[in-house]
Design an enzyme around this catalytic site. Structure first.
Site, PDB file in Angstrom:
ATOM      1  N   LYS A 130       7.984  -8.190   5.134  1.00  7.96           N
ATOM      2  CA  LYS A 130       6.763  -7.405   5.333  1.00  7.96           C
ATOM      3  C   LYS A 130       5.547  -8.312   5.298  1.00  7.96           C
ATOM      4  CE  LYS A 130       5.234  -7.762   0.929  1.00  7.96           C
ATOM      5  NZ  LYS A 130       3.933  -8.343   0.509  1.00  7.96           N
TER       6      LYS A 130
ATOM      7  N   ASP B  80       8.056  -3.992  -3.783  1.00  9.63           N
ATOM      8  CA  ASP B  80       8.370  -4.229  -2.373  1.00  9.63           C
ATOM      9  C   ASP B  80       9.764  -3.752  -1.968  1.00  9.63           C
ATOM     10  OD1 ASP B  80       5.910  -5.364  -2.000  1.00  9.63           O
ATOM     11  OD2 ASP B  80       6.615  -7.435  -2.060  1.00  9.63           O
TER      12      ASP B  80
END
Length: 322
Positions: free
Chosen positions: A22, A159
């Site tokens: 990401k 995350d």
């Protein structure tokens, strides 16, 4: 109600799953809370740089991990934990405990093929954990939904649930309060993976120190996500998005690694719409208008610097079994 234990019949000799790295298109950081964590307001984007985990059953109950020889050349095997501190191992152990499986017989070996830079602010370890969760859930016939796996993943780090879900999302709290965004238009980026990592706690500590010293402004309240940035992302307006991307950790990251500022300037000289450190760094990302422009920009940066430049896009799907 307790989760019924899955069948012990093994349908697969192994299962392979992928999960995305990401970038943070926006990362606003508040002042530390009483527990020491920083509240954040972030816009996450899952990108087409994928981690792959193959789970193979072990009958001795051990959970082991190794790095595939097919991993990217910019991943140093020496910095990948080969023990229970590896986030993928922790994910498998957590899932096994959640399912109530016998730890004497339900072991697994996890082979990781890494493409996401290590300690580069792109959530590579979290993607490993997400892929390991999905691979082991399939191997052990857990029958869990993606949302259920994301909830199991939450204690592993902010995350990991995002790597399970993928796409684009707003993250609040410490990044773990996720709200998916309907972002159907692709965002094209060029990533410059760093050859060395940065310690996330060290970057946050320097941010606090720079604010205490008056070198950076201190936020007056908990950070909020810029609604105009969210709108630019959801409508696919690259030029508008380029004006709104922001990262409170960029100054401390560039203070620790001055070369980041030089790379950011170079990318803008070569035609990037914007340049920014991703997360806590040191990966640098540049925004381009199209896929073609992203490949051209990557080639120009490589020609000038000799460092790897990778054209990617997002949003992409979350963890999935291959």
């Amino acid at each position: 109600m307790s989760q019924p234990a899955p069948s012990t019949t093994r349908l697969f000799s192994h299962v392979t799953a992928q999960a995305p790295g990401k970038v943070n298109l926006s990362l606003r950081v508040g002042t530390p809370r009483a527990d020491g964590y920083h509240p954040v307001a972030s816009v996450y984007l899952a990108v087409s740089l994928l981690e792959e985990v193959t789970a193979t059953p072990r009958q001795d109950g051990e959970v082991t991990v190794s790095l595939s020889e097919h991993s990217s050349a910019f991943v140093d095997p020496a910095v990948i934990p080969a023990d229970s501190s590896n986030l993928a191992v922790r994910a498998a152990l957590r899932l096994r405990e959640h399912l109530g499986l016998d730890p004497q017989t339900h072991g697994v070996h996890l082979e990781i093929t890494k493409q996401v830079p290590v300690a580069g602010g792109m959530g590579g370890g979290s993607a490993d954990a997400a892929a390991a969760l999905l691979a082991c859930a399939s191997l052990w016939e857990a029958g869990l939904s993606r949302q259920a796996l994301a909830e199991i993943a939450a204690p592993l780090g902010a995350d990991v649930p995002f790597a399970v879900m993928g796409g684009a999302a707003v993250g609040l709290g410490v990044g773990d309060e996720l709200t998916p965004l309907l972002a159907r238009h692709p965002v094209y980026l060029v990533l410059i993976p760093a050859t060395t990592g940065l310690s996330t706690p060290e970057v946050y500590a320097l941010l606090d120190r720079l604010r205490d010293e008056g070198a950076l402004p201190v936020p007056e309240r908990d950070p909020e996500v810029d609604r105009e940035l969210v709108q630019a992302l959801t409508t696919g307006n690259a030029e508008e998005l380029a004006l709104l991307v922001a990262n409170d950790l960029q100054v401390p990251a560039a203070t620790l690694v001055p070369e980041l500022s030089e790379m950011l300037d170079l990318g803008l000289e070569e035609g990037a719409l914007s340049g920014q450190v991703s997360g806590s760094g040191p990966t640098v990302m540049f925004l381009a208008r199209s896929a073609e422009e992203s490949f051209q920009l990557a080639a120009r940066i490589e020609d000038r610097t000799g460092v790897a430049a990778v054209a990617v896009h997002g949003p992409v799907h979350g963890a999935r079994v291959l």
